[in-house]
Design an enzyme around this catalytic site. Structure first.
Site, PDB file in Angstrom:
ATOM      1  N   CYS A  75      57.970  51.474  98.366  1.00 34.47           N
ATOM      2  CA  CYS A  75      57.538  50.534  97.597  1.00 34.47           C
ATOM      3  C   CYS A  75      57.950  51.268  96.100  1.00 34.47           C
ATOM      4  CB  CYS A  75      56.164  50.437  97.579  1.00 34.47           C
ATOM      5  SG  CYS A  75      55.204  50.235  95.961  1.00 34.47           S
ATOM      6  N   GLU A  76      58.586  50.324  95.365  1.00 36.59           N
ATOM      7  CA  GLU A  76      59.255  50.741  94.149  1.00 36.59           C
ATOM      8  C   GLU A  76      58.266  50.950  92.971  1.00 36.59           C
ATOM      9  OE1 GLU A  76      62.280  48.098  93.236  1.00 36.59           O
ATOM     10  OE2 GLU A  76      61.190  46.230  92.443  1.00 36.59           O
ATOM     11  N   HIS A  77      56.969  50.243  93.203  1.00 35.64           N
ATOM     12  CA  HIS A  77      56.129  50.252  92.215  1.00 35.64           C
ATOM     13  C   HIS A  77      55.324  51.634  92.396  1.00 35.64           C
ATOM     14  CE1 HIS A  77      56.379  45.456  92.625  1.00 35.64           C
ATOM     15  NE2 HIS A  77      57.118  46.070  91.673  1.00 35.64           N
ATOM     16  N   HIS A  78      54.946  52.268  93.606  1.00 40.40           N
ATOM     17  CA  HIS A  78      54.169  53.295  93.577  1.00 40.40           C
ATOM     18  C   HIS A  78      54.810  54.459  94.350  1.00 40.40           C
ATOM     19  CE1 HIS A  78      51.306  49.690  93.414  1.00 40.40           C
ATOM     20  NE2 HIS A  78      50.597  50.508  92.878  1.00 40.40           N
ATOM     21  N   GLN A 116      59.306  43.976  98.983  1.00 36.71           N
ATOM     22  CA  GLN A 116      59.398  43.341 100.022  1.00 36.71           C
ATOM     23  C   GLN A 116      60.086  42.132 100.129  1.00 36.71           C
ATOM     24  OE1 GLN A 116      55.785  43.366 102.953  1.00 36.71           O
ATOM     25  NE2 GLN A 116      56.647  41.873 103.857  1.00 36.71           N
ATOM     26  N   HIS A 144      51.551  48.112 103.509  1.00 35.74           N
ATOM     27  CA  HIS A 144      51.760  48.901 102.384  1.00 35.74           C
ATOM     28  C   HIS A 144      51.134  49.721 102.091  1.00 35.74           C
ATOM     29  CE1 HIS A 144      54.833  46.071 100.489  1.00 35.74           C
ATOM     30  NE2 HIS A 144      54.480  45.126 101.736  1.00 35.74           N
ATOM     31  N   CYS A 146      50.654  51.525  99.564  1.00 30.24           N
ATOM     32  CA  CYS A 146      49.927  51.558  98.196  1.00 30.24           C
ATOM     33  C   CYS A 146      48.751  50.713  98.307  1.00 30.24           C
ATOM     34  CB  CYS A 146      50.902  50.694  97.167  1.00 30.24           C
ATOM     35  SG  CYS A 146      51.722  49.407  97.579  1.00 30.24           S
TER      36      CYS A 146
HETATM   37 ZN    ZN Z   1      53.175  49.502  96.036  1.00 26.79          ZN
END
Ligand code: ZN
Length: 182
Positions: A75-78, A116, A144, A146
């Protein structure tokens, strides 16, 4: 991707967390992380359009489905893993690809920093561009880390995304046939 550079960044990270990078369990961690990142982010080094061998469909014009393709992505956010399964269906128009190439396609796009929704769309769009089929359907279901590990509510929640082109988008019967078959 420069492994030595990644190693030194991981070393700084370990120190920043207040850990002792010289203790036994952590000694080789920077090296191991750099090595695993090579795999986890290996998708950047590959061009899906070069990999996919295209064949003549020999007038086969029914839906082709690849089920239960496992994937692991980040996941690119976390920068935490998300993982699950992909289902791909398409209806050819003159061109088909080797069935083993569908998991490869998933692999190339999942071994990157991703979300995703984009992963789902990139798989559908690449097949669509490459084969110019009568339609493509892609469904991705994933968990996920995250969400799970950070204790966000809905612990066991699975995220489902889909992308459709051509007949899968326009024709409700085609789409239902696909969704029923997977
Ligand atoms: Zn994430």
């Amino acid at each position: 991707m420069d492994s030595k550079r990644i190693e030194s960044l991981v070393l700084s990270f370990i120190r920043e967390l207040g850990e002792d990078p010289k203790r036994e369990g952590l000694m080789k961690t920077p090296e191991r992380v750099a090595k695993s990142y090579k795999k986890l982010f290996g998708g950047y080094r590959e061009d899906p359009t070069k990999l996919l061998t295209v064949f003549n469909s020999e007038a086969y014009d029914e839906m082709i489905i690849a089920r239960d393709i496992d994937f692991y992505s980040t996941c690119e956010h976390h920068l935490l893993p998300f993982f699950g399964k992909v289902w791909i269906g398409y209806i050819p128009d003159q061109k088909i690809i080797g069935l083993s190439k569908l998991p490869r396609l998933v692999e190339i796009f999942s071994r990157r920093m991703q979300n995703q929704e984009r992963l789902t769309k990139q798989i559908a769009d690449t097949l669509n561009d490459l084969l110019k089929p009568r339609g493509v359907g892609v469904v991705v279901r994933a968990k996920h880390l995250c969400m799970l590990a950070r204790g966000v509510e809905k612990q066991n929640c699975e995220i489902s995304t889909s992308a459709f082109t051509g007949l899968f988008k326009k024709n409700i019967e085609t789409r239902s046939e696909f969704l029923n078959l997977i």
